[in-house]
Design a protein around this motif. Structure first.
Motif, PDB file in Angstrom:
ATOM      1  N   SER A   4      -5.289  19.501   2.593  1.00 43.31           N
ATOM      2  CA  SER A   4      -4.342  18.720   1.792  1.00 43.31           C
ATOM      3  C   SER A   4      -4.983  17.399   1.379  1.00 43.31           C
ATOM      4  O   SER A   4      -6.009  16.984   1.930  1.00 43.31           O
ATOM      5  CB  SER A   4      -3.060  18.458   2.578  1.00 43.31           C
ATOM      6  N   LEU A   5      -4.392  16.734   0.411  1.00 41.15           N
ATOM      7  CA  LEU A   5      -4.932  15.487  -0.115  1.00 41.15           C
ATOM      8  C   LEU A   5      -3.951  14.337   0.108  1.00 41.15           C
ATOM      9  O   LEU A   5      -2.735  14.526   0.042  1.00 41.15           O
ATOM     10  CB  LEU A   5      -5.211  15.600  -1.619  1.00 41.15           C
ATOM     11  N   ILE A   6      -4.506  13.158   0.354  1.00 42.38           N
ATOM     12  CA  ILE A   6      -3.715  11.929   0.387  1.00 42.38           C
ATOM     13  C   ILE A   6      -4.353  10.937  -0.575  1.00 42.38           C
ATOM     14  O   ILE A   6      -5.547  10.634  -0.465  1.00 42.38           O
ATOM     15  CB  ILE A   6      -3.642  11.316   1.796  1.00 42.38           C
ATOM     16  N   PHE A   7      -3.562  10.463  -1.514  1.00 43.86           N
ATOM     17  CA  PHE A   7      -4.024   9.414  -2.430  1.00 43.86           C
ATOM     18  C   PHE A   7      -3.630   8.071  -1.844  1.00 43.86           C
ATOM     19  O   PHE A   7      -2.463   7.829  -1.534  1.00 43.86           O
ATOM     20  CB  PHE A   7      -3.392   9.592  -3.810  1.00 43.86           C
ATOM     21  N   HIS A   8      -4.604   7.193  -1.668  1.00 45.09           N
ATOM     22  CA  HIS A   8      -4.370   5.855  -1.126  1.00 45.09           C
ATOM     23  C   HIS A   8      -4.492   4.836  -2.258  1.00 45.09           C
ATOM     24  O   HIS A   8      -5.470   4.879  -3.023  1.00 45.09           O
ATOM     25  CB  HIS A   8      -5.408   5.517  -0.048  1.00 45.09           C
ATOM     26  N   ILE A   9      -3.555   3.920  -2.338  1.00 48.48           N
ATOM     27  CA  ILE A   9      -3.639   2.864  -3.342  1.00 48.48           C
ATOM     28  C   ILE A   9      -3.006   1.589  -2.791  1.00 48.48           C
ATOM     29  O   ILE A   9      -1.968   1.631  -2.131  1.00 48.48           O
ATOM     30  CB  ILE A   9      -2.983   3.283  -4.677  1.00 48.48           C
ATOM     31  N   LYS A  10      -3.669   0.465  -3.048  1.00 43.39           N
ATOM     32  CA  LYS A  10      -3.201  -0.834  -2.571  1.00 43.39           C
ATOM     33  C   LYS A  10      -3.336  -1.851  -3.696  1.00 43.39           C
ATOM     34  O   LYS A  10      -4.348  -1.865  -4.407  1.00 43.39           O
ATOM     35  CB  LYS A  10      -4.023  -1.280  -1.353  1.00 43.39           C
ATOM     36  N   ALA A  11      -2.321  -2.689  -3.872  1.00 39.47           N
ATOM     37  CA  ALA A  11      -2.353  -3.702  -4.926  1.00 39.47           C
ATOM     38  C   ALA A  11      -1.475  -4.876  -4.529  1.00 39.47           C
ATOM     39  O   ALA A  11      -0.690  -4.789  -3.576  1.00 39.47           O
ATOM     40  CB  ALA A  11      -1.883  -3.111  -6.254  1.00 39.47           C
ATOM     41  N   ASP A  12      -1.588  -5.963  -5.284  1.00 40.81           N
ATOM     42  CA  ASP A  12      -0.741  -7.114  -5.005  1.00 40.81           C
ATOM     43  C   ASP A  12       0.717  -6.838  -5.373  1.00 40.81           C
ATOM     44  O   ASP A  12       1.633  -7.369  -4.751  1.00 40.81           O
ATOM     45  CB  ASP A  12      -1.244  -8.368  -5.727  1.00 40.81           C
ATOM     46  N   ARG A  13       0.916  -5.980  -6.368  1.00 41.59           N
ATOM     47  CA  ARG A  13       2.262  -5.584  -6.785  1.00 41.59           C
ATOM     48  C   ARG A  13       2.162  -4.259  -7.534  1.00 41.59           C
ATOM     49  O   ARG A  13       1.072  -3.857  -7.957  1.00 41.59           O
ATOM     50  CB  ARG A  13       2.924  -6.651  -7.666  1.00 41.59           C
ATOM     51  N   ARG A  39       8.396  16.296   1.947  1.00 44.61           N
ATOM     52  CA  ARG A  39       7.540  15.245   2.496  1.00 44.61           C
ATOM     53  C   ARG A  39       6.148  15.241   1.861  1.00 44.61           C
ATOM     54  O   ARG A  39       5.329  14.384   2.160  1.00 44.61           O
ATOM     55  CB  ARG A  39       7.413  15.396   4.021  1.00 44.61           C
ATOM     56  N   SER A  40       5.887  16.202   0.997  1.00 41.07           N
ATOM     57  CA  SER A  40       4.616  16.321   0.308  1.00 41.07           C
ATOM     58  C   SER A  40       4.849  17.203  -0.916  1.00 41.07           C
ATOM     59  O   SER A  40       5.799  17.990  -0.949  1.00 41.07           O
ATOM     60  CB  SER A  40       3.575  16.944   1.249  1.00 41.07           C
ATOM     61  N   TRP A  41       3.994  17.064  -1.932  1.00 44.66           N
ATOM     62  CA  TRP A  41       4.138  17.860  -3.152  1.00 44.66           C
ATOM     63  C   TRP A  41       3.254  19.104  -3.056  1.00 44.66           C
ATOM     64  O   TRP A  41       2.058  19.008  -2.827  1.00 44.66           O
ATOM     65  CB  TRP A  41       3.740  17.018  -4.359  1.00 44.66           C
ATOM     66  N   LEU A  42       3.875  20.262  -3.204  1.00 46.56           N
ATOM     67  CA  LEU A  42       3.142  21.517  -3.221  1.00 46.56           C
ATOM     68  C   LEU A  42       2.571  21.733  -4.615  1.00 46.56           C
ATOM     69  O   LEU A  42       3.305  21.951  -5.575  1.00 46.56           O
ATOM     70  CB  LEU A  42       4.061  22.685  -2.837  1.00 46.56           C
ATOM     71  N   TYR A  43       1.232  21.660  -4.716  1.00 45.98           N
ATOM     72  CA  TYR A  43       0.551  21.851  -5.993  1.00 45.98           C
ATOM     73  C   TYR A  43      -0.100  23.233  -6.001  1.00 45.98           C
ATOM     74  O   TYR A  43      -0.865  23.569  -5.090  1.00 45.98           O
ATOM     75  CB  TYR A  43      -0.507  20.767  -6.222  1.00 45.98           C
ATOM     76  N   ALA A 101       0.840  -1.191   0.000  1.00 42.24           N
ATOM     77  CA  ALA A 101       0.000   0.000   0.000  1.00 42.24           C
ATOM     78  C   ALA A 101       0.879   1.246   0.000  1.00 42.24           C
ATOM     79  O   ALA A 101       1.885   1.315   0.724  1.00 42.24           O
ATOM     80  CB  ALA A 101      -0.922   0.012   1.219  1.00 42.24           C
ATOM     81  N   TYR A 102       0.498   2.216  -0.814  1.00 42.08           N
ATOM     82  CA  TYR A 102       1.215   3.488  -0.913  1.00 42.08           C
ATOM     83  C   TYR A 102       0.267   4.643  -0.601  1.00 42.08           C
ATOM     84  O   TYR A 102      -0.954   4.533  -0.751  1.00 42.08           O
ATOM     85  CB  TYR A 102       1.757   3.695  -2.328  1.00 42.08           C
ATOM     86  N   GLN A 103       0.862   5.758  -0.205  1.00 44.45           N
ATOM     87  CA  GLN A 103       0.146   7.019  -0.102  1.00 44.45           C
ATOM     88  C   GLN A 103       0.923   8.065  -0.899  1.00 44.45           C
ATOM     89  O   GLN A 103       2.153   8.029  -0.936  1.00 44.45           O
ATOM     90  CB  GLN A 103       0.024   7.495   1.345  1.00 44.45           C
ATOM     91  N   TYR A 104       0.169   8.996  -1.503  1.00 43.56           N
ATOM     92  CA  TYR A 104       0.818  10.150  -2.118  1.00 43.56           C
ATOM     93  C   TYR A 104       0.206  11.407  -1.518  1.00 43.56           C
ATOM     94  O   TYR A 104      -1.017  11.580  -1.518  1.00 43.56           O
ATOM     95  CB  TYR A 104       0.670  10.165  -3.646  1.00 43.56           C
ATOM     96  N   HIS A 105       1.060  12.288  -0.988  1.00 46.08           N
ATOM     97  CA  HIS A 105       0.618  13.479  -0.262  1.00 46.08           C
ATOM     98  C   HIS A 105       0.755  14.731  -1.132  1.00 46.08           C
ATOM     99  O   HIS A 105       1.808  14.972  -1.729  1.00 46.08           O
ATOM    100  CB  HIS A 105       1.440  13.649   1.010  1.00 46.08           C
ATOM    101  N   ILE A 106      -0.311  15.529  -1.136  1.00 46.11           N
ATOM    102  CA  ILE A 106      -0.351  16.778  -1.896  1.00 46.11           C
ATOM    103  C   ILE A 106      -0.851  17.895  -0.978  1.00 46.11           C
ATOM    104  O   ILE A 106      -1.844  17.712  -0.268  1.00 46.11           O
ATOM    105  CB  ILE A 106      -1.315  16.666  -3.100  1.00 46.11           C
ATOM    106  N   HIS A 107      -0.160  19.032  -0.962  1.00 42.44           N
ATOM    107  CA  HIS A 107      -0.646  20.192  -0.224  1.00 42.44           C
ATOM    108  C   HIS A 107      -0.677  21.393  -1.152  1.00 42.44           C
ATOM    109  O   HIS A 107      -0.052  21.390  -2.218  1.00 42.44           O
ATOM    110  CB  HIS A 107       0.180  20.468   1.037  1.00 42.44           C
TER     111      HIS A 107
END
Length: 250
Positions: free
Chosen positions: A184-193, A129-133, A113-119
């Motif tokens: 701010s936003l957090i993108f959550h994604i989970k996969a087998d690979r 530690r986060s992407w300024l958009y 599982a990954y997270q991607y952080h955007i502020h």
């Protein structure tokens, strides 16, 4: 020789590191970890990680396995504090535990599982530690497009070129954006690979949806095309975190 296999759980801030895997002329997590393990156990130790993370990517949970010879299990399990003293402050050992001789940190993982952080506003405490958009994004449309990903298995369109993977098939189990209290936003994604660069390319494509430049049908066509040039650009590494790796026996 009496050799025993162990899993080691670590976390790291990837800002000053060039990813997990050892490479020439660049400091990596694996290089630091193997050096610390070898010094502590007074024998050459080579670890193998649960996957690769690129330069600048962070990990809240990362597993690797390694073998040591002729050392009591209790001594190895109690070693994290000593190993942490030998590691840069950006890398921390959480625990070490014994596993079967055929246990494999990469191939035995059932999901990641990954997270991607955007502020959206300048914040010195989110630097690296986060992407300024700078702009506005439509959260509703991005989540509609993210849901489309669960209908596909071949994600060649989000894979880095010229990788030596056997297949580009992945089973995504969840994918969605969540808004935090500060906006701010957090993108959550989970996969087998995951494929190399896959999460950052997915976020880059969903950002285009949030800007109104793509629609849900466009995302469906992009994934179906299996063509990397059709998808959006990869977002910066600073916002990406590996947050959880699951095994049937951990």
């Amino acid at each position: 020789m009496n050799s025993k296999r162990y899993f080691i759980e670590i976390s790291y801030n990837g800002t000053t590191l060039h990813g997990w895997q050892i490479q020439p002329n660049a400091l990596t997590v694996q290089e630091c970890l193997d050096k610390a393990l070898s010094i502590y156990f007074r024998q050459e130790v080579v670890s193998l990680g649960c996957g690769r993370t690129d330069a600048g990517v962070h990990a809240i949970q990362f597993y690797a396995h390694f073998n040591v010879e002729n050392i009591e299990e209790g001594i190895v399990i109690k070693a994290p504090a000593g190993i942490n003293a030998l590691l840069p402050y950006a890398i921390a050992v959480k625990q070490i535990f014994a596993v079967s001789d055929d246990a494999h940190a990469r191939f035995d993982a059932t999901s990641r599982a990954y997270q991607y952080h955007i502020h959206f506003e300048k914040d010195p405490f989110k630097l690296d530690r986060s992407w300024l958009y700078k702009g506005n994004l439509d959260l509703f449309d991005m989540n509609k497009a993210a849901a489309v990903l669960l209908d596909f298995t071949d994600f060649s369109c989000f894979s880095k070129s010229n990788t030596q993977t056997f297949t580009n098939n992945c089973k995504i189990k969840l994918a969605y954006f969540e808004m935090e209290k500060d906006g701010s936003l957090i993108f959550h994604i989970k996969a087998d690979r995951f494929l190399r660069n896959m999460v950052r390319a997915i976020v880059g494509t969903l950002i285009l949806v949030g800007k109104g430049e793509l629609g849900v049908i466009d995302v469906q066509k992009i994934v179906g095309s299996k063509n990397r040039s059709k998808a959006g650009q990869s977002v910066p590494a600073c916002g990406l975190y590996l947050v959880k790796v699951e095994y049937p026996y951990v």
